[in-house]
Design an enzyme around this catalytic site. Sequence first.
Site, PDB file in Angstrom:
ATOM      1  N   HIS A 201      -3.183 -10.253   5.484  1.00 42.37           N
ATOM      2  CA  HIS A 201      -4.354  -9.650   6.133  1.00 42.37           C
ATOM      3  C   HIS A 201      -5.660 -10.344   5.744  1.00 42.37           C
ATOM      4  CE1 HIS A 201      -4.859  -7.263   2.414  1.00 42.37           C
ATOM      5  NE2 HIS A 201      -6.096  -7.053   2.818  1.00 42.37           N
ATOM      6  N   HIS A 263      -2.763 -13.937  -0.688  1.00 43.30           N
ATOM      7  CA  HIS A 263      -4.176 -13.968  -0.311  1.00 43.30           C
ATOM      8  C   HIS A 263      -4.939 -15.128  -0.973  1.00 43.30           C
ATOM      9  CE1 HIS A 263      -2.908 -10.164   1.141  1.00 43.30           C
ATOM     10  NE2 HIS A 263      -3.156  -9.461   0.070  1.00 43.30           N
ATOM     11  N   LYS A 363      -7.137  -5.877 -11.306  1.00 43.95           N
ATOM     12  CA  LYS A 363      -7.416  -4.475 -10.984  1.00 43.95           C
ATOM     13  C   LYS A 363      -8.336  -3.933 -12.078  1.00 43.95           C
ATOM     14  CE  LYS A 363      -4.158  -3.898  -7.686  1.00 43.95           C
ATOM     15  NZ  LYS A 363      -4.577  -3.802  -6.287  1.00 43.95           N
TER      16      LYS A 363
HETATM   17  C1  BG6 Z   1      -2.956  -5.988  -0.845  1.00 45.11           C
HETATM   18  C2  BG6 Z   1      -2.493  -5.744  -2.252  1.00 45.11           C
HETATM   19  O1  BG6 Z   1      -2.202  -7.003  -0.250  1.00 45.11           O
HETATM   20  O2  BG6 Z   1      -4.332  -6.356  -0.858  1.00 45.11           O
HETATM   21  C3  BG6 Z   1      -3.337  -4.681  -2.923  1.00 45.11           C
HETATM   22  O3  BG6 Z   1      -1.130  -5.323  -2.244  1.00 45.11           O
HETATM   23  C4  BG6 Z   1      -4.798  -5.040  -2.834  1.00 45.11           C
HETATM   24  O4  BG6 Z   1      -2.947  -4.512  -4.282  1.00 45.11           O
HETATM   25  C5  BG6 Z   1      -5.191  -5.375  -1.403  1.00 45.11           C
HETATM   26  O5  BG6 Z   1      -5.553  -3.943  -3.306  1.00 45.11           O
HETATM   27  C6  BG6 Z   1      -6.600  -5.920  -1.346  1.00 45.11           C
HETATM   28  O6  BG6 Z   1      -7.005  -6.018  -0.014  1.00 45.11           O
HETATM   29  P1  BG6 Z   1      -8.540  -5.879   0.373  1.00 45.11           P
HETATM   30  O7  BG6 Z   1      -8.569  -6.171   1.828  1.00 45.11           O
HETATM   31  O8  BG6 Z   1      -8.938  -4.465   0.039  1.00 45.11           O
HETATM   32  O9  BG6 Z   1      -9.288  -6.870  -0.467  1.00 45.11           O
END
Ligand code: BG6
Length: 513
Positions: A201, A263, A363
């Site tokens: 995403h 990511h 985190k």
């Molecule tokens: C997800 C992870 O893919 O991405 C999560 O599993 C994380 O642990 C999240 O919190 C972060 O996404 P964003 O869009 O909030 O930065």
Amino acid sequence: MTPDPEHHATPHAGSGVAIEPCTLVILGGSGDLTRRKLLPALYNLLLDGLLPSNYAVIGFGRTPCTDEAFRTFARDGIKKFSRQEIRQDTWEDFARRLCYVTGSGDDPNAYRDLRTRIEAVEAQFTLPGHRIFYLAIPPNSFAPACQGLQQAGMGDPPDSPGRSSRVIVEKPIGRDLESARAINATIGGVFRESQIYRIDHYLGKETVQNIMVLRFANAIFEPIWNHKYIDHVQITVSEEEGIGTRAQYYEQAGALRDMVQNHILQLLALTAMEPPYSLDPEVVRNARMEVLRCLRPIRGETAEHMTVRAQYAHGAINGQEVPGYRRETGIRPDSTTETYVALKCYIENWRWAGVPFYLRTGKAMPKRASEIAVQLKDIPEILFSAAPHPRQAPNLLTLRIQPHEGMALRIMSKIPGSKGNTHPVEMNFNYGDAFSAPSPEAYERLLLDVMADDASLFMRHDAVEASWAWVTDILNGWDSHGSRWLPEYPAGTWGPIEADRLIETDGSKWRVL
Ligand code: BG6
């Protein structure tokens, strides 16, 4: 002949490609992802006039649910998580296109029921049979789901012309190279690669898509985007939240698998890729892929020198007490799962020879902030950088992925009125100031791209495997040292001292965001 408005294709925002009327089937239809992300994204696309004029959404899952209850579930999710408010006029049309099929994903008969319902809905709305199956389910359910779809005749596109099937796969795609390969093989046994959309995403975020525009639609950056001018790059994805209610998943994952494998490596690939020769999805995916192939492996002993992993301990974030990770509900008191990871890596190609890339994510850090910071080399020690002047702060380009989306360039300026004293100042670009329309959510963009059959922002099987290969070396390196207590950082701080040392031995410092 007058064209039938129900069958009009909607042009895809950005590419102008027509989006055909389609049937979206969400496996895991009563799950959290559906409620928080998918249904709100679809509704926002509708409000923005981007959905095709004719479509239907079918939820499928083991939680028993009627069409009516699914509509209420959708309305609640949209009310809570949509970026735009519900409008009664559009809601009614949206709601009548939502329905639900109850069935266990392990039961082949359930897929026959699903097919019967899909065909009925397609007949009801005169939909042509362009089907998109969204696997919003855990990875151990991918195999029965793919087999069920295949046995019910919904895998490869049906024979009749003008029909198609696509499948969207959510992470985690594996927990190491071997399991990622197995998942790719399972899905690949039923769908062809051109039908498969693997979601990361982050690639759907506006600011992430803008990295390519910034680099390749401006003349100023590309000439200096290499080892001759760039000292190092820092990529940070810090999160304020702890692990929330995801203990079971997170214990098995940890920060390296959860954030770096997907990511952060995609942010790295976009930052470091060569200019693709066109915007064709395969050409762009090849360019990103080449960066992953050039990553210098971090194996065995090297994993201990090039990486730091840690866990958050008791602390406070914004005045709220946070328990240590090992005291969170559902976490083993002797857990060695990392909630923070920092590492140094190199891309072994001509452009990036010798340039360290520092990556970190965690985190329970002081704030939610993601950025890519590109630090240029020091200027020669003459003029303003020579005694008695202090060392000049090097130029720094920061791309703010989230929040406060934008970018800044740090430059040195003369302090007005002084003889030649200098001070760093920032040139700033904020999305919010420059563009009045709010940015769409990542899932809006990604769902639309699947409907338009544009795979640029999705992960190809080889990219998933290349990033897992690199990450699996690190995991094996860690494992060869056995499980041990990890360094800790108090919740609400920027990580352990070991991570500071990792970068400071090279003469640099982590940025405080
Ligand atoms: C997800 C992870 O893919 O991405 C999560 O599993 C994380 O642990 C999240 O919190 C972060 O996404 P964003 O869009 O909030 O930065």
